[in-house]
Design a protein around this motif. Structure first.
Motif, PDB file in Angstrom:
ATOM      1  N   GLU A  33       0.826  -1.214   0.000  1.00 34.76           N
ATOM      2  CA  GLU A  33       0.000   0.000   0.000  1.00 34.76           C
ATOM      3  C   GLU A  33       0.861   1.265   0.000  1.00 34.76           C
ATOM      4  O   GLU A  33       0.498   2.252  -0.647  1.00 34.76           O
ATOM      5  CB  GLU A  33      -0.975  -0.019   1.176  1.00 34.76           C
ATOM      6  CG  GLU A  33      -2.057  -1.072   0.991  1.00 34.76           C
ATOM      7  CD  GLU A  33      -3.085  -1.066   2.096  1.00 34.76           C
ATOM      8  OE1 GLU A  33      -3.113  -0.103   2.900  1.00 34.76           O
ATOM      9  OE2 GLU A  33      -3.861  -2.028   2.161  1.00 34.76           O
ATOM     10  N   ASP A  34       1.982   1.218   0.690  1.00 36.60           N
ATOM     11  CA  ASP A  34       2.882   2.375   0.668  1.00 36.60           C
ATOM     12  C   ASP A  34       3.449   2.583  -0.736  1.00 36.60           C
ATOM     13  O   ASP A  34       3.526   3.711  -1.225  1.00 36.60           O
ATOM     14  CB  ASP A  34       4.026   2.191   1.662  1.00 36.60           C
ATOM     15  CG  ASP A  34       3.555   2.298   3.109  1.00 36.60           C
ATOM     16  OD1 ASP A  34       2.490   2.896   3.347  1.00 36.60           O
ATOM     17  OD2 ASP A  34       4.264   1.779   3.988  1.00 36.60           O
ATOM     18  N   SER A  57       0.779   4.068  -2.963  1.00 36.92           N
ATOM     19  CA  SER A  57       0.617   5.508  -2.729  1.00 36.92           C
ATOM     20  C   SER A  57       1.759   6.295  -3.355  1.00 36.92           C
ATOM     21  O   SER A  57       1.532   7.330  -4.005  1.00 36.92           O
ATOM     22  CB  SER A  57       0.577   5.803  -1.228  1.00 36.92           C
ATOM     23  OG  SER A  57      -0.520   5.180  -0.634  1.00 36.92           O
TER      24      SER A  57
END
Length: 160
Positions: free
Chosen positions: A29-30, A33
């Motif tokens: 998820e990082d 992003s």
């Protein structure tokens, strides 16, 4: 050009799947992003006929590489913390008298001896680091070695 929000809605799931496949669920998820933040900055310069999905996957790939490198630099947890090494090298090899003899030298001589005789740098590099000419670096190293030869054996150590 289409609004960037449409790009995220259309290609976001594919980019997330790629990030999860490459990095696993923890860092995915990082990376996702970071991918879209980088894409948002670069989106205005993107050609209108470009393959947006391939472009986003390329950015995600690079962000995954960055995350993998960052993960490799992080400390890994261990059950038992190993004993820390001595701050000045191996204790059994330490010769405090030699350090005392080196510390007694003027700064220019000490750095010239260290950079040339210990690190193996040529005098031109020593001069570039310390400032001054090659001849001055050579002279400082020679004077430092001469001073060590006269003072270091007298303090109980061997030849430098």
């Amino acid at each position: 050009m289409r609004p960037f929000e449409q790009i995220v809605a259309e290609h976001g799931p594919v980019v997330l799947r790629v990030c999860r496949a490459v990095l696993g669920p923890v860092d995915a998820e990082d990376a996702w992003s970071e991918t879209f933040l980088a894409a948002l900055r670069a989106y205005p310069e993107l050609d209108e006929g470009a393959n947006v999905q391939a472009w986003l996957v390329t950015i995600a790939h690079r962000k995954a590489i960055d995350a993998t490198r960052a993960r490799a630099r992080r400390p890994s947890p261990v059950e038992q913390v190993p004993e820390r090494p001595a701050p000045r090298g191996r204790p059994e090899d330490w010769d405090g008298d030699l350090w005392d003899a080196l510390a007694a030298l003027p700064d220019k001589q000490r750095t010239a001896v260290a950079y040339h005789h210990l690190a193996g740098l040529p005098y031109a590099d020593v001069a570039a680091i310390t400032g001054g000419s090659t001849d001055a670096a050579r002279r400082a190293a020679a004077d430092g070695i001469r001073a060590l030869r006269s003072s270091y054996p007298a303090s109980g150590g061997g030849a430098p």
